[in-house]
Enzyme design. Structure first.
Site, short mmCIF file in Angstrom:
data_model
loop_
_atom_site.label_atom_id
_atom_site.label_comp_id
_atom_site.label_asym_id
_atom_site.label_seq_id
_atom_site.Cartn_x
_atom_site.Cartn_y
_atom_site.Cartn_z
N HIS A 242 86.07 99.28 59.63
CA HIS A 242 85.35 100.27 58.82
C HIS A 242 84.32 101.01 59.70
O HIS A 242 84.15 102.21 59.59
CB HIS A 242 84.66 99.54 57.67
CG HIS A 242 84.30 100.40 56.49
ND1 HIS A 242 83.56 99.91 55.44
CD2 HIS A 242 84.56 101.69 56.18
CE1 HIS A 242 83.40 100.88 54.54
NE2 HIS A 242 83.99 101.97 54.97
N HIS B 284 88.17 88.82 57.89
CA HIS B 284 87.18 89.47 57.02
C HIS B 284 86.20 90.32 57.85
O HIS B 284 86.03 91.51 57.61
CB HIS B 284 86.43 88.38 56.23
CG HIS B 284 85.37 88.92 55.31
ND1 HIS B 284 85.54 88.98 53.95
CD2 HIS B 284 84.14 89.42 55.55
CE1 HIS B 284 84.45 89.50 53.40
NE2 HIS B 284 83.58 89.78 54.36
N GLU B 285 85.59 89.68 58.83
CA GLU B 285 84.60 90.40 59.64
C GLU B 285 85.26 91.50 60.47
O GLU B 285 84.66 92.55 60.74
CB GLU B 285 83.81 89.44 60.54
CG GLU B 285 83.05 88.34 59.78
CD GLU B 285 82.15 88.87 58.66
OE1 GLU B 285 81.71 90.02 58.73
OE2 GLU B 285 81.91 88.10 57.70
N HIS C 261 85.43 94.57 58.28
CA HIS C 261 84.18 95.34 58.32
C HIS C 261 84.11 96.13 59.63
O HIS C 261 83.67 97.27 59.67
CB HIS C 261 82.97 94.40 58.28
CG HIS C 261 82.66 93.84 56.91
ND1 HIS C 261 82.54 94.63 55.79
CD2 HIS C 261 82.42 92.57 56.50
CE1 HIS C 261 82.23 93.85 54.74
NE2 HIS C 261 82.16 92.61 55.15
#
Ligand SMILES: [Zn+2]
Length: 698
Positions: free
Chosen positions: A493, A486-487, A490
């Protein structure tokens, strides 16, 4: 003359302080990396003072410019102002979370009013706004490119949304409403906290503890001791309340606790029944003065959803099939309960946690300790980096010559497929006293271009995974592997950002869009094709058995419809409070019950009320925004379904995800970006399919 001498003296002082202050001097490190090894606590305040003064002077210069306002001399100049402040804040506020101490907290407290003052200096700057407005009014004649047009539009609307366009008398009214709202929100939060702390349940007869495992009893005995009581004490904090409801077989006590938990701040000393109405009323008035029909119109306007209607449509599409499915799930738990000694005709809300846990144990028993040996941290990191390699061609090279902010921190140079430098990546995995709990991604510096010079980002990923010891490596639970992905999503991104303007690049996107790049990565944690590549038992080297992964997947969708309906109920209630044009006749509790009655899956308990303790929307930042959790889930499920269709390592799909989503930030409307990637608007069916609530058409 005296004046000049004084000035010269100040210049000298500033100069000498600049020479010594690593926050204010150009970094000599590769890529201009922050010199963490040289930054000391005493550097922060002087650096902030100088950076704020510099930023204000830049704003003053925009305002004082005798030339007519243009995109370059106003919008671009404002966008590029405050660079030193960005740099210093980027370091300080991130270390305040990841490597803090009392002195850092003190600096933060001292800074808080100074930062607020600076923000107001910009946001309430009337001549600055007039220049922005002048440019905005000519927006269609300026021949702006898409990102420039959006930057102009967003800057203008940002000011307008905070009241910049109001008449002087309306401005005054607006200011009062906002101030009142902020006080009431604080009051709401205080009431919830006080109501939570006001209740305890003390038990002295061990016969009343039936069902509770040893760790729950121990914690309750500890709480009793702290309060100077005999026996065992339970309270309304989740670590005390949650396990009691899950394990206790004492229905009376469960009912008592449930009622206390779900009537927090209902009446009594810490009443929020009226606070809720007052907050709703203030928001109606704020929306109206700013020219919106409802607060929900105001709140959704600058998000991907854009209108309350779009939110309501998504909620309805999810609720429609989920509601009957949730009722079926509850019926299943009831029949299991009745087969195992439950004697009532219906499950009450205080029965549900216990029986659903029993059912889960019987059908999906899955222990973290079974999986952990297969997820050694180092191989998980290699696998995650390798995944970015397979999808996007990224390469990660460790750089021991670039300092981290703590000895546990590792720094990587992230390179694109052609070897071009993309980002620095700081990873910080293990807990310590100076770090807050949880896991997050952040950046010390975002990507942007200033003239011809491109600034590549410095990304940071922080977690609290178990530290390795001399005997044992760091082993992750499956949840932790999912968190890492998940992290890391990010982080991608941030790393792959390709924009001109810092406020538009990387993760600077609408709130209901920002979780797409992160949540989509979680999917790989459930793909055997990905797991087979690295999940080996750290002692025996044996690969992860397929049936274990099947179990993880089945457990994940257990009570999926029930949980989804719960989340949707919160979303519906939030939208109901913020779609009002006038306060309802009915009181808080009656209003809430009328709104939620059509979605009920369990008997109603007349005393209970959600609104009085719904901090997300009454004291947090989620007003007319609770839906964004589900919105993001739909986005990621729908987006990932394209990977599922074409292959989870498909380079073309990945390239399109990079070109249309990861590299774009908010340089264009997020809904347009999404459509360009997926070929259609986000489809709720994708989430319903993923959760097993509907089945694929053959
Ligand atoms: Zn996230």
């Amino acid at each position: 003359m005296k004046h000049i001498a004084l000035l010269a003296g100040t210049m000298l002082a500033v100069l000498s302080c600049t020479m010594e202050n690593p926050l204010l001097t150009e970094s000599k490190l590769p890529f201009g990396a922050p010199p963490f090894d040289k930054i000391r606590h005493e550097h922060y305040l002087p650096a902030f003072e100088q950076a704020i003064a510099e930023a204000k002077a830049e704003v003053d210069a925009i305002v004082a410019n005798p030339d007519a306002p243009t995109f370059d001399n106003t919008i671009l100049a404002l966008e590029q102002s405050g660079q030193t402040l960005d740099r210093v804040s980027g370091i300080f506020y991130n270390l305040l979370e990841a490597d803090t101490d009392e002195q850092m907290q003190q600096i933060a407290e001292e800074l808080s009013p100074k930062m607020t003052e600076y923000e107001m200096y910009v946001s309430l700057n009337e001549p600055l706004f007039q220049r922005i407005k002048t440019v905005w009014e000519q927006r269609d004649q300026l021949g702006l490119e898409k990102d420039q047009y959006k930057l102009l539009d967003d800057s203008y609307k940002g000011f307008v949304r905070s009241g910049a366009n109001l008449s002087p008398s309306d401005k005054e009214v607006y200011g009062k409403l906002v101030e009142e709202l902020s006080l009431l929100s604080l009051q709401f939060g205080k009431n919830v906290l006080a109501a939570t702390n006001a209740f305890t349940l003390n038990v002295t007869d061990p016969a009343q503890l039936t069902g509770l495992p040893e760790f729950v009893r121990e914690a309750a005995a500890e709480t009793a001791k702290e309060k100077g009581q005999e026996g065992w004490t339970f309270d309304l904090s989740y670590p005390s309340y949650g396990p009691f409801m899950k394990y206790s077989t004492n229905r009376d006590l469960k009912r008592q606790l449930y009622l206390a938990y779900n009537t927090k701040a209902v009446g009594g000393e810490n009443d929020n029944l009226e606070t809720v109405r007052k907050i709703a009323d203030l928001r109606i008035r704020i929306a109206r003065i700013l020219g919106y029909e409802t607060y929900a119109d105001y709140a959704t306007e600058d998000r991907m959803a854009k209108t309350p209607a779009a939110v309501n449509e998504l909620i309805a599409k999810l609720l429609d099939p989920s509601l009957p499915a949730a009722k079926k799930e509850v019926a299943q738990i009831l029949s299991y309960a009745r087969a195992n000694g439950f004697e009532e005709e219906v499950l009450q809300p205080w029965d549900f946690s216990y029986w659903s846990e029993q059912y889960k144990d019987a059908h999906y028993a899955l222990n973290d300790t079974l999986l952990k040996p297969y997820f050694q941290l180092e191989s998980c990191i290699d696998a995650v980096f390798g995944l970015a390699g397979r999808l996007y061609g990224l390469q990660f090279e460790e750089r021991s010559d670039i300092p981290g902010y703590h000895k546990d921190v590792k720094v990587y140079d992230v390179k694109d497929e052609d070897g071009k430098h993309l980002a620095l990546f700081y990873v910080d995995f293990f807990p310590r006293e100076s770090k807050r709990g949880g896991a997050w991604m952040t950046e010390f510096r975002g990507q942007r271009r200033i003239g011809e010079v491109e600034q590549r980002p410095f990304i940071s990923l922080v977690t609290n995974f178990t530290k390795p010891t001399a005997q044992n490596p760091s082993l992750l639970t499956h949840d932790e592997l999912t968190t890492l992905l998940h992290e890391f999503g990010h982080s991608l991104h941030g790393m792959m950002a390709e924009g001109r303007y810092g406020s538009q690049t990387g993760t600077n996107v609408a709130r209901d869009f920002v979780e797409l790049p992160s949540q989509i990565m979680e999917n790989w944690a459930f793909e055997p094709e990905f797991l087979d590549g690295f999940a080996r038992h750290y002692r025996t080297g044996e690969p992860l058995p397929a049936e274990l992964i099947e179990k993880v997947e089945a457990a994940k969708n257990y009570l999926a419809a029930y949980s989804q309906v719960r989340q949707l109920q919160f979303g519906i209630l939030d939208m109901a409070w913020h779609s009002l044009t006038a306060l309802p006749e009915a009181d808080t509790r009656r209003f809430e019950k009328a709104v939620l009655a059509p979605t009920a899956v369990m008997p109603d308990v007349p005393e209970c009320c959600i609104s009085t303790a719904f901090s997300h929307i009454f004291s947090g930042g989620y007003s007319a925004g609770y839906y964004s959790y589900k919105w993001a889930e739909v986005l990621e499920a729908d987006a990932f379904s394209l990977f599922k269709e074409k292959g989870i390592f498909n380079r073309e799909v990945a390239q399109s995800f990079r070109d249309n989503i990861l590299s774009k930030g908010s340089t264009e409307d997020e809904a347009v970006l999404y459509r360009r990637f997926r070929g259609h608007d986000p489809q709720p069916e994708a989430l319903l399919l993923k959760l097993g609530i509907i089945q694929a058409k053959p």
